[in-house]
Scaffold this active site. Structure first.
Site, PDB file in Angstrom:
ATOM      1  N   GLU A   1     -33.323  30.372   1.808  1.00  0.00           N
ATOM      2  CA  GLU A   1     -33.200  29.363   2.864  1.00  0.00           C
ATOM      3  C   GLU A   1     -34.418  29.328   3.789  1.00  0.00           C
ATOM      4  OE1 GLU A   1     -28.341  28.967   3.096  1.00  0.00           O
ATOM      5  OE2 GLU A   1     -29.394  29.857   4.789  1.00  0.00           O
TER       6      GLU A   1
ATOM      7  N   GLU B   1     -25.178  29.453  -3.083  1.00  0.00           N
ATOM      8  CA  GLU B   1     -24.213  29.611  -1.996  1.00  0.00           C
ATOM      9  C   GLU B   1     -23.390  28.346  -1.875  1.00  0.00           C
ATOM     10  OE1 GLU B   1     -25.337  30.682   1.980  1.00  0.00           O
ATOM     11  OE2 GLU B   1     -26.763  32.208   1.300  1.00  0.00           O
TER      12      GLU B   1
END
Length: 449
Positions: free
Chosen positions: A170, A352
């Site tokens: 991320e 995720e």
């Protein structure tokens, strides 16, 4: 393609997994030579964490990793995506390595392999050593070199057993929230700092890919990106402009240079002062796959108080899913998977996806059961959306639930719970939730390649 129990049409070698991150679950922040990270510092700042908590113990995975591997075996996952703690391996971020830290991940990796679970190793999940931040951290171009040295240590130590590597998790989240909207460590709000951090992380990514490729035969490398459609909060021209810039910073400034070799047009000029000759070639290195973390769309609004003139807007009024209790947007998941497939042409792994529940709503009943029916409904809806993307041609090859365990959720502390496994934080006791059993049953009914 093969049909699964949910009616999904997936590859026979489709990977079912779970994800965690080191800082959120390990604890033991001052044990066995680990150095402090920027998130340890954040936890000790007034107002840094919503509930005033810290990750000193967290889910105590550092001491309970064997138990957690056993839980993964019980669920039946084929892969575990986890991160290394840079300050556990290099307490000051560079220089002499910490033998105890190196040994811990040796034991974890060996334990996973013995259990038949493939380790997917992420080098960086936001926990920059504090000693490096004291030198400017990601705003210092030298940080890309410090990361390269760290990646070399990791590749040499674990490359004999690990094939799946993630340079960063991320990228957009920790740079935007760390250097522009100060919701995360190190808590800076400055345009120049944000641009420098983005560009230097991109340089580190490129160096990491090359180092892993050079040192690990057969390495399969992919960056993991938190991507969501960015929608304007209203029809105003100001909100529309805010959405364009936020979309570039959130979805474009890492994927585009890393895979396509250029910054997005909307913000490319901003990066010119920091981009030296040859930088984009150093950043754009061949990858084997791309990881997607996705939860829901983002709604942008104009906000002149923020350094880039945009801010997060509340979700507009939308129908509430009665099984979950709040609006969800699985169609945005389908949209993002198709966007990734069409734009970047890499195999996709969803690394995720999951939903949080309040601590009070996820407590064991008298029989010790945790009936997180909202999470089951969410996972079912989003897996159906994944199936819709595959049916339209998206090359999706795996799905990892966030998260294996209830954990320290960064600035939110211990309020939200995302785990398939309930953790009683005072005692460390683990209990498989209803969602964990549901996921186990789904995996068991899925054809094996």
């Amino acid at each position: 393609m093969t049909a699964t129990a949910m009616g999904l049409t997936l590859r026979p070698d489709f990977v079912w997994g779970v994800s965690t991150s080191a800082f959120q679950i390990e604890g033991a922040v001052a044990e066995d030579g680990r150095g402090p990270s920027i998130w340890d510092t954040r936890c000790r700042e007034a107002g840094g964490i919503a509930d005033g908590s810290n990750a000193d113990i967290a889910a105590d995975h550092y001491h309970r990793w064997r138990e957690d591997i056993a839980l993964m075996r019980e669920i039946g996952v084929g892969a575990y995506r986890f991160s290394l703690a840079w300050p556990r391996l290099l307490p000051r971020g560079r220089g002499k390595a910490n033998p105890a830290g190196l040994d811990f991940y040796d034991r974890l990796i060996d334990g996973l392999l013995e259990a038949g679970i493939e380790p997917w190793l992420c080098l960086y999940h936001w926990d920059l050593p504090q000693a490096l931040d004291d030198l400017g951290g990601w705003t210092n171009r030298d940080c890309a070199g410090w990361y390269a040295d760290y990646a070399t240590l990791v590749a040499r130590r674990y490359g004999d057993r690990v094939r799946r590597f993630v340079p960063f998790n991320e990228y957009s989240v920790f740079t935007l929230f760390g250097y522009a909207i100060p919701w995360a460590a190190p808590g800076v709000a400055d345009r120049t700092a944000h641009l420098r951090a983005v560009h230097h992380v991109n340089l580190a990514h490129g160096a990491g890919v090359d180092i892993l490729r050079d040192h690990v035969k057969g390495a399969l490398i992919g960056g993991i990106h938190n991507r969501q459609a960015v929608r304007p909060a209203s029809a105003s021209a100001e909100d529309h402009a805010a959405a364009i810039r936020l979309d570039a910073h959130w979805n474009g400034v890492f994927c585009d240079p890393q895979i396509l070799g250029a910054y997005p047009e909307a913000v490319a000029e901003d990066f010119e002062p920091y981009c030296r000759p040859g930088d984009l070639a150093r950043i754009c290195r061949p990858q084997d796959w791309i990881g997607l973390n996705h939860y829901g769309p983002i709604f942008a609004r104009a906000d002149p108080t923020r350094v880039w003139g945009y801010g997060w807007a509340d979700t507009p009024p939308a129908p509430v899913d009665p099984a979950i209790g709040w609006p969800i947007f699985p169609e945005a998941f389908t949209e993002e998977l198709l966007t990734l497939h069409r734009r970047y042409r890499l195999p996709i792994y969803v690394t995720e996806n999951g939903c949080g529940g309040g601590a009070g709503s996820e407590q064991p009943d008298a029989a010790g059961e945790i009936a997180d029916t909202h999470r089951v409904a969410y996972l079912r809806a989003y897996l159906a959306a994944l199936g819709a993307a595959v049916d339209q041609g998206a090359d999706v090859r795996g799905y990892f639930v966030w998260s294996l365990l209830d954990a320290f959720e960064w600035g939110s502390g211990y309020g939200p719970r995302f785990g398939l496994v309930h953790v009683d934080f005072p005692t460390g006791t683990r209990r498989l939730k209803q969602s964990g059993r549901w996921y186990r049953d789904l995996i068991q009914r899925s054809p094996k390649g």
